[in-house]
Design an enzyme around this catalytic site. Structure first.
Site, short mmCIF file in Angstrom:
data_model
loop_
_atom_site.label_atom_id
_atom_site.label_comp_id
_atom_site.label_asym_id
_atom_site.label_seq_id
_atom_site.Cartn_x
_atom_site.Cartn_y
_atom_site.Cartn_z
NE ARG A 1 56.73 109.67 -127.87
CZ ARG A 1 56.69 110.55 -128.86
NH1 ARG A 1 57.39 111.68 -128.78
NH2 ARG A 1 55.96 110.32 -129.93
CG HIS B 1 73.99 102.20 -112.03
ND1 HIS B 1 74.71 102.91 -111.09
CD2 HIS B 1 73.21 101.35 -111.32
CE1 HIS B 1 74.36 102.51 -109.88
NE2 HIS B 1 73.44 101.56 -110.00
CD GLU C 1 78.68 103.21 -112.38
OE1 GLU C 1 79.72 103.90 -112.45
OE2 GLU C 1 77.55 103.70 -112.20
CB THR D 1 71.48 109.52 -108.89
OG1 THR D 1 72.76 109.29 -109.47
CG2 THR D 1 71.58 110.60 -107.82
CG HIS E 1 77.52 111.07 -108.31
ND1 HIS E 1 76.62 110.09 -108.64
CD2 HIS E 1 76.79 112.07 -107.79
CE1 HIS E 1 75.40 110.46 -108.31
NE2 HIS E 1 75.47 111.68 -107.79
CG ASP E 2 76.61 115.40 -109.29
OD1 ASP E 2 75.90 114.94 -110.19
OD2 ASP E 2 76.20 115.61 -108.13
N GLY F 1 78.18 110.81 -116.95
CA GLY F 1 76.96 110.59 -117.72
C GLY F 1 76.04 111.79 -117.76
#
Length: 237
Positions: free
Chosen positions: A18, A43, A70, A100, A190-191, A213
């Site tokens: 936004r 990151h 990162e 990603t 990661h995941d 995240g």
């Protein structure tokens, strides 16, 4: 206890959508730490589509736990890290247009490059970590670069966990053992999610830190940020 570092890229993505300052990244980071997170991960990418370089500078004065930055060690990123001097820098070989992170380093082929970059960071007193695939050879070779830690790229674990948890975690267990034998600390990310984190933390030896995240922010839409951070900490205990 494995430490939880919360990646706040998605907070910045929502803010940038936004063009204003809602949600307030700085206040959210303060809240995340109050809720019990033991670190903050960012990151920044060259196009600054979520975390901006200025965010890194601003967060250095705010984060009271540990700040982990990162990224791919291109010159602008290296300069930023040396300016900000976070507690930890995690080197990730992602392309500028990557949605990603999608692969770890070939620590054999890139040994001399990584050694030079890591030497600069360590001289500045910054702990270093290298993003690696679940491959014992790559973890062992990482020690030759001078890094302090490796971060295990856990996408394959997350995708395979639902079918066969033991098969999914086995290469990570082996890689962690190789890394520890080479004298390296072990992070992962990661995941990872509320569904799969407890088994991973239990089965991977010497694990020190996870960075989470996307899943954590998505889960917080339903369960609340404070509640979700508590749930992760319980699973990591």
């Amino acid at each position: 206890m494995v430490r939880l570092s919360v990646n706040v890229n998605k907070i910045a993505t929502l803010r940038n959508a936004r063009g204003g300052n809602v949600p307030d990244l700085i206040q959210t980071v303060r809240d995340i730490e109050v809720f019990g997170a033991q670190g903050i991960t960012i990151h920044p990418r060259p196009d600054e589509r979520h975390i901006r370089y200025q965010d890194a500078r601003d967060l250095k004065t705010v984060v009271g736990t540990e700040l982990n930055i990162e990224g791919n060690p291109v010159p602008a990123f290296v300069d930023l890290v040396l300016e900000v001097r976070p507690d930890q820098v995690t080197l990730v070989p992602d392309a500028p247009d990557a949605i990603t992170s999608n692969a770890g380093w070939d620590t054999i082929r890139n040994r001399e490059f990584l050694k030079e970059v890591i030497g600069r960071f360590r001289a500045a007193g910054i702990r270093t970590s290298i993003f690696v695939d679940p491959n014992p050879e790559m973890a062992a070779a990482a020690a030759e670069t001078g890094t302090d830690r490796v971060e295990l790229y856990t996408e394959s674990y997350a995708s395979g966990y639902g079918r066969d948890p033991e098969a999914a975690v086995k290469p990570f267990r082996e890689t962690a053992l190789a890394a520890a034998a080479a004298g390296l600390g072990i992070n992962a990310g990661h995941d990872l999610s509320l569904d799969n984190i407890a088994f991973f933390a239990r089965e991977v030896p010497h694990l020190m830190e996870v960075s989470i995240g996307h899943a954590l922010i998505c889960e917080s839409l339903y369960l609340g940020l404070e509640n979700v951070i508590g749930m992760y900490k319980n699973r990591l205990a």
